[in-house]
Each structure stands twice: as structure tokens, then as C-alpha cells.
Design an enzyme around this catalytic site. Structure first.
Site: not given
Ligand code: NDP
Length: 312
Positions: A136, A139-140
Site C-alpha cells: 500500500c 499507507c507507507d
């Protein structure tokens, strides 16, 4: 812990689940929806949604799902944050349990549990999970500002992830196993126009290396041919974007799946092989897998439930 009786239990909170909740609420079926492990579903970990009609400027995925939820709640859907942990499909009403101990008797069930990111299956993905390996980018990606990263895959997701990461990282390698991208033409063009995205065609990943986290990837070009060549790239982040696996564990072996693991639906409806159980969205759709088609299937499932209840 509660004992709940409902005409319709909806499992999952992506576009399919929430659309089913909107329609079943408006049909006075008082649905109960369990959000599951990833409230809002996959759209909450994507970037902007540009192809959902009604949002000419695009919309952030998390924001869109918050609006879906708000709309379902407005018509009275009972939305709960827990996870359904087991279902007895042997008789109706179906007895289900949630991870908080709730006991639910449901006349019908709509399964809208979506799909989860696939991994390559390399032992190093496990070894470095959370230490440089991710599925992701939204997300990261933040952790890789001004660093080098790799994205595996050649579809729309991979292109989207690579584009997103290219705004943060200094360099993005897109590792593609074939000699072409599968992504839509518009995404291909965007990726090719980005100076800091380098596409490595005909390339597979063999492993990862690094002391306390990912420092690079071992790759092979033209695997299995006389041009086969092994080489390494230095990267701090390794992102998977090679497709998704439908989330069906909870429903096996009772529910019939197709040969790629998606729930089978019958006769152009959302009905499954078990009477009173319906499936909508990515968990039952190997072909289209779009937010808009998932929402459409959620609507169909709600109408199928309503008709089923009238007939039974
Ligand atoms: P896809 O199935 O479309 O693409 C998966 C990609 O990963 C392919 O390039 C495939 O390679 C590659 N791949 C699969 N397994 C491996 C492996 N073991 N090793 C290396 N590469 C692998 O999945 P997506 O998640 O990209 O997209 C799913 C659906 O969602 C599509 O319909 C897509 O159009 C849609 N989507 C649309 C978006 C948008 O419109 N903005 C954004 C994101 C997704 P190969 O081509 O060789 O099979």
C-alpha cells in the site's frame, strides 16, 4: 455482546456493502452491517478516485467511503465496527458470531468482503514485512521521501502506486514481468512521462536483501531464456501491486467458488449456491473489479434479498 435478529446481515464495508445497506435500509429491511477488518475497504488505501461518476474533480477514497457510510446510516442501517468470525450455513435463519461475541440470526446474508493484496510468495516478503515491504503506497509511501523504491506489477494499481510514490521518492523502479504494461493507456502514458519512474520490463524479483530492513532487490531479466541475466537494484522500499485475492476464507467450504477463488453467483443475479446468501463486489467479481461495478452489485444484491424475502 448482543443477540441480534435481522432480515439482512451485510458483511463488508466497501462500495458493495454500503450500497447494499443503502438499498436494504430504504426497503425497510433494517440491515445490520459489520464493517470487518478494513472499514471502508480497499478504496481507503488508494489515492484519488477519478472514474466514479458524480465526482468531476475526483475524490479521495477515504472521503468517498465516509460519504457512503453516512448515506447508509441516514436511512437507518445499523453499522458495526466488528468482524464476523463464523457462520452456520446449515439452516435459516443463519446463526453468525462476531469477534466481540455478538450472536446474529440473519434471514439473509450479503457477502461483500472484497479482496486483499497478493504477494509474490517469496520468503523475503515475510522477513521484511513492515521493514520495507508493503502492498500500500498511500499507507507507507511517506516513509520513503527522497529514497529509492520499487513497485512490482504492470496493471493500473501498479501504475497508480508508482505515480504516487514518484511524488515522494527520488526514484521509482516499476518491475514488470512481461514486455508490456497491462494498465489502461492513460495510466501507461502518465507513468512513461514521469522522469523518475524507470520501467524494468521482462523482469522478475528473486529475493530481497538488507541488514535491518530492505536495502535492495535481487532481480532476473528474461528468465528462462538464453538472455537470462541476474542483477541487483538498491531500494529502500518494495511495493507489491500484482492484483488481489478474494476474501472468502470464512465461507469455505460451503460456498461454491470458481477456479480462481471468487464466489460463484448464478443466473445473472447475486445469488450463491446457498439459498438466502448473496455476494456482491470484488469477492464475486473476477472480471470488472471497479468501485462503480461493486456498488452496482451491492444494489443488485439488495434487490435480490428483498425479492427472496417476499418469496419466502
Ligand atoms: P491486474 O490484475 O490488472 O494486474 C496485475 C499486474 O500484476 C499485471 O501486470 C500482472 O502481470 C502482474 N502480476 C501478477 N502476478 C504477478 C507475479 N507473480 N509476479 C509479477 N507480476 C505479477 O490488477 P490491478 O490490481 O492492477 O487492477 C485490478 C483491476 O482494478 C483492473 O481491472 C484495473 O483496471 C482496476 N483498477 C483501476 C484503477 C483506475 O482506473 N484508476 C486503479 C487501480 C485498479 P501480467 O500482466 O503479466 O499478468
Amino acid at each position: 455482546m448482543e443477540t441480534i435478529k435481522t432480515k439482512c446481515l451485510i458483511i463488508g464495508s466497501g462500495p458493495a456493502g454500503y450500497t447494499a445497506a443503502i438499498y436494504t435500509s430504504r426497503a425497510n429491511l433494517s440491515p445490520v452491517l459489520y464493517e470487518g477488518m478494513q472499514p471502508g475497504g480497499q478504496l481507503t488505501i488508494t489515492t484519488d478516485i477519478e472514474n466514479f461518476p458524480g465526482y468531476p474533480e475526483g475524490i479521495n477514497g477515504t472521503e468517498m467511503m465516509a460519504q457512503f457510510k453516512q448515506q447508509a446510516a441516514r436511512f437507518g442501517a445499523d453499522i458495526r465496527p466488528n468482524i464476523i468470525s463464523d457462520i452456520d450455513f446449515s439452516k435459516r435463519p443463519f446463526l453468525c458470531h462476531a469477534d466481540n461475541g455478538d450472536e446474529i440470526y440473519a434471514d439473509t446474508i450479503i457477502i461483500a468482503t472484497g479482496a486483499s493484496a497478493k504477494y509474490l510468495g517469496l520468503p523475503d516478503e515475510e522477513k521484511y514485512r513492515g521493514m520495507g515491504v508493503s502492498a500500500c503506497a498511500t499507507c507507507d509511501g511517506f516513509f520513503y521521501r527522497k529514497k529509492k523504491v520499487a513497485v512490482v506489477g504492470g496493471g493500473d494499481t501498479a501504475c497508480e502506486e508508482a505515480l504516487y510514490l514518484s511524488t515522494l521518492a527520488s526514484e521509482v523502479y516499476l518491475i514488470v514481468r512481461k514486455d508490456h504494461l497491462r494498465a489502461s493507456k492513460v495510466m501507461q502514458r502518465r507513468v512513461m512521462d514521469k522522469e523518475n519512474i524507470k520501467i524494468l520490463f521482462n523482469t522478475n524479483t528473486v529475493g530481497l536483501f538488507g541488514e535491518d530492513g530492505v536495502e535492495g532487490a535481487h532481480l532476473v531479466r528474461h528468465k528462462g531464456t538464453d538472455q537470462e541475466e541476474y542483477y541487483d537494484i538498491a531500494v529502500d522500499g518494495f511495493f507489491l501491486a500484482i492484483g488481489h485475492q478474494p476474501n472468502t476464507k470464512l465461507f469455505e467450504p460451503e460456498l461454491e467458488l470458481d477456479n480462481t477463488g471468487y464466489i460463484k453467483t448464478f443466473d445473472g443475479t447475486t445469488a450463491t449456491n446457498i439459498e438466502g446468501v448473496f455476494a456482491a463486489g470484488d469477492v464475486a467479481d473476477p472480471r470488472y473489479r471497479q468501485a462503480i461495478t461493486a456498488a452496482g452489485m451491492g444494489c443488485k444484491a439488495a434487490i435480490d434479498v428483498d425479492r427472496f424475502l417476499l418469496e419466502h
